[in-house]
Design a protein around this motif. Sequence first.
Motif, PDB file in Angstrom:
ATOM      1  N   GLN A  46       0.828  -1.222   0.104  1.00 19.95           N
ATOM      2  CA  GLN A  46      -0.193  -0.004  -0.582  1.00 19.95           C
ATOM      3  C   GLN A  46       0.811   1.722   0.012  1.00 19.95           C
ATOM      4  O   GLN A  46       0.675   2.118   0.372  1.00 19.95           O
ATOM      5  CB  GLN A  46      -1.037   0.148   1.962  1.00 19.95           C
ATOM      6  CG  GLN A  46      -1.881  -1.419   1.750  1.00 19.95           C
ATOM      7  CD  GLN A  46      -3.151  -1.016  -0.233  1.00 19.95           C
ATOM      8  OE1 GLN A  46      -2.951  -0.270  -0.454  1.00 19.95           O
ATOM      9  NE2 GLN A  46      -2.941  -2.114  -0.045  1.00 19.95           N
ATOM     10  N   ARG A  47       2.746   1.303   0.498  1.00 17.62           N
ATOM     11  CA  ARG A  47       3.039   1.778   0.660  1.00 17.62           C
ATOM     12  C   ARG A  47       3.274   3.234  -1.186  1.00 17.62           C
ATOM     13  O   ARG A  47       3.834   3.702  -0.623  1.00 17.62           O
ATOM     14  CB  ARG A  47       4.416   1.758   1.631  1.00 17.62           C
ATOM     15  CG  ARG A  47       4.632   1.522   2.420  1.00 17.62           C
ATOM     16  CD  ARG A  47       4.822   1.879   2.982  1.00 17.62           C
ATOM     17  NE  ARG A  47       5.612  -0.099   2.792  1.00 17.62           N
ATOM     18  CZ  ARG A  47       6.455  -0.657   3.465  1.00 17.62           C
ATOM     19  NH1 ARG A  47       7.368  -0.661   4.302  1.00 17.62           N
ATOM     20  NH2 ARG A  47       7.229  -1.803   2.795  1.00 17.62           N
ATOM     21  N   ILE A  48       3.290   2.216  -1.710  1.00 17.19           N
ATOM     22  CA  ILE A  48       3.833   2.137  -3.237  1.00 17.19           C
ATOM     23  C   ILE A  48       3.250   2.356  -3.834  1.00 17.19           C
ATOM     24  O   ILE A  48       1.692   1.988  -4.375  1.00 17.19           O
ATOM     25  CB  ILE A  48       4.421   1.021  -4.030  1.00 17.19           C
ATOM     26  CG1 ILE A  48       5.446   0.543  -3.212  1.00 17.19           C
ATOM     27  CG2 ILE A  48       4.780   1.219  -5.185  1.00 17.19           C
ATOM     28  CD1 ILE A  48       6.640  -0.689  -2.880  1.00 17.19           C
ATOM     29  N   LYS A  49       3.101   3.991  -5.564  1.00 16.59           N
ATOM     30  CA  LYS A  49       2.155   4.416  -5.696  1.00 16.59           C
ATOM     31  C   LYS A  49       2.765   3.480  -7.266  1.00 16.59           C
ATOM     32  O   LYS A  49       1.032   4.226  -8.032  1.00 16.59           O
ATOM     33  CB  LYS A  49       2.021   6.069  -6.016  1.00 16.59           C
ATOM     34  CG  LYS A  49       1.835   6.922  -6.357  1.00 16.59           C
ATOM     35  CD  LYS A  49       1.770   8.004  -5.881  1.00 16.59           C
ATOM     36  CE  LYS A  49       0.949   9.193  -7.011  1.00 16.59           C
ATOM     37  NZ  LYS A  49       1.540  10.862  -6.854  1.00 16.59           N
ATOM     38  N   ASN A  50       3.504   4.140  -8.098  1.00 12.94           N
ATOM     39  CA  ASN A  50       4.128   3.802  -8.764  1.00 12.94           C
ATOM     40  C   ASN A  50       5.226   2.712  -8.921  1.00 12.94           C
ATOM     41  O   ASN A  50       6.168   2.710  -7.994  1.00 12.94           O
ATOM     42  CB  ASN A  50       4.619   4.533 -10.022  1.00 12.94           C
ATOM     43  CG  ASN A  50       3.234   5.849  -9.830  1.00 12.94           C
ATOM     44  OD1 ASN A  50       2.589   4.964 -10.257  1.00 12.94           O
ATOM     45  ND2 ASN A  50       3.610   6.785 -10.336  1.00 12.94           N
ATOM     46  N   ALA A  51       5.152   1.637  -9.985  1.00  8.77           N
ATOM     47  CA  ALA A  51       6.786   0.605 -10.217  1.00  8.77           C
ATOM     48  C   ALA A  51       6.935   0.148 -11.440  1.00  8.77           C
ATOM     49  O   ALA A  51       6.065   0.185 -12.154  1.00  8.77           O
ATOM     50  CB  ALA A  51       6.523  -0.373  -8.827  1.00  8.77           C
ATOM     51  N   VAL A  66       7.202   6.108  -4.165  1.00  8.03           N
ATOM     52  CA  VAL A  66       6.189   5.665  -2.913  1.00  8.03           C
ATOM     53  C   VAL A  66       5.290   6.707  -2.719  1.00  8.03           C
ATOM     54  O   VAL A  66       5.430   7.981  -3.728  1.00  8.03           O
ATOM     55  CB  VAL A  66       6.564   5.598  -1.730  1.00  8.03           C
ATOM     56  CG1 VAL A  66       7.766   4.607  -2.095  1.00  8.03           C
ATOM     57  CG2 VAL A  66       7.342   7.022  -1.412  1.00  8.03           C
ATOM     58  N   ASN A  67       3.666   6.844  -1.919  1.00  9.08           N
ATOM     59  CA  ASN A  67       2.974   7.661  -1.628  1.00  9.08           C
ATOM     60  C   ASN A  67       3.501   9.040  -0.850  1.00  9.08           C
ATOM     61  O   ASN A  67       4.476   8.455   0.000  1.00  9.08           O
ATOM     62  CB  ASN A  67       1.942   7.073  -0.668  1.00  9.08           C
ATOM     63  CG  ASN A  67       1.395   5.883  -1.171  1.00  9.08           C
ATOM     64  OD1 ASN A  67       0.450   6.094  -2.671  1.00  9.08           O
ATOM     65  ND2 ASN A  67       1.093   4.831  -0.868  1.00  9.08           N
ATOM     66  N   THR A  95      18.599  -4.915  -7.548  1.00 11.52           N
ATOM     67  CA  THR A  95      18.477  -3.488  -7.189  1.00 11.52           C
ATOM     68  C   THR A  95      17.149  -2.627  -7.114  1.00 11.52           C
ATOM     69  O   THR A  95      16.307  -2.536  -8.337  1.00 11.52           O
ATOM     70  CB  THR A  95      18.881  -2.669  -7.849  1.00 11.52           C
ATOM     71  OG1 THR A  95      20.560  -3.473  -8.320  1.00 11.52           O
ATOM     72  CG2 THR A  95      19.582  -0.667  -8.257  1.00 11.52           C
ATOM     73  N   VAL A  96      16.987  -2.353  -6.077  1.00 11.36           N
ATOM     74  CA  VAL A  96      15.878  -1.338  -5.834  1.00 11.36           C
ATOM     75  C   VAL A  96      15.766  -0.059  -5.868  1.00 11.36           C
ATOM     76  O   VAL A  96      16.736  -0.114  -3.863  1.00 11.36           O
ATOM     77  CB  VAL A  96      15.132  -2.274  -5.079  1.00 11.36           C
ATOM     78  CG1 VAL A  96      13.466  -1.418  -4.491  1.00 11.36           C
ATOM     79  CG2 VAL A  96      14.530  -3.916  -4.791  1.00 11.36           C
ATOM     80  N   SER A  97      15.040   0.820  -5.667  1.00 13.95           N
ATOM     81  CA  SER A  97      15.218   1.823  -5.828  1.00 13.95           C
ATOM     82  C   SER A  97      14.152   2.839  -5.883  1.00 13.95           C
ATOM     83  O   SER A  97      13.077   2.397  -6.418  1.00 13.95           O
ATOM     84  CB  SER A  97      16.634   3.157  -6.445  1.00 13.95           C
ATOM     85  OG  SER A  97      16.232   4.390  -5.926  1.00 13.95           O
ATOM     86  N   ALA A  98      14.041   3.356  -4.271  1.00 13.22           N
ATOM     87  CA  ALA A  98      12.545   4.500  -4.330  1.00 13.22           C
ATOM     88  C   ALA A  98      12.626   6.354  -4.789  1.00 13.22           C
ATOM     89  O   ALA A  98      12.097   7.165  -5.208  1.00 13.22           O
ATOM     90  CB  ALA A  98      12.261   5.229  -3.771  1.00 13.22           C
TER      91      ALA A  98
END
Length: 133
Positions: A46-51, A66-67, A95-98
């Motif tokens: 629920q914290r993610i807006k787009n990915a 993120v939201n 690799t994950v980055s916000a």
Amino acid sequence: MAIRKLLPLVFVLVMLAGCSTSIGFKTVNTTDVDGQKAEKLLKEDQRIKNAVVLIHDDRLIAGLRVNTFERFKKRKIAKELSKELEKMYPEMKVTVSADSKILLETNKLIEKEDEQNYSKKMKKISSLVKEET
């Protein structure tokens, strides 16, 4: 006379439509690995807006947005999701980055549809994440 009153409203609506940067959830997988698990994990959070997720050879890159109210925790969120994705895909370099730059660069790479240069560009994007920290 009525056109003069409507013209500013139309101008504002066009400007607002131009500012929209909704990417949504996008996954591109060029391997035999199940990429739906990664997409499902990110969609359910629920914290993610787009990915945007790109899976190619032995690499997985996920760019997140993120939201608004989660912005102060975006590094922690990226770290948590990185651990979960590493558990799902132990044979891959994850690799994950916000950071917005990573999201936009990964999306740009996907839209170019130049699969031959995916490996080279994915290494470059991963190095951008390391520069960020």
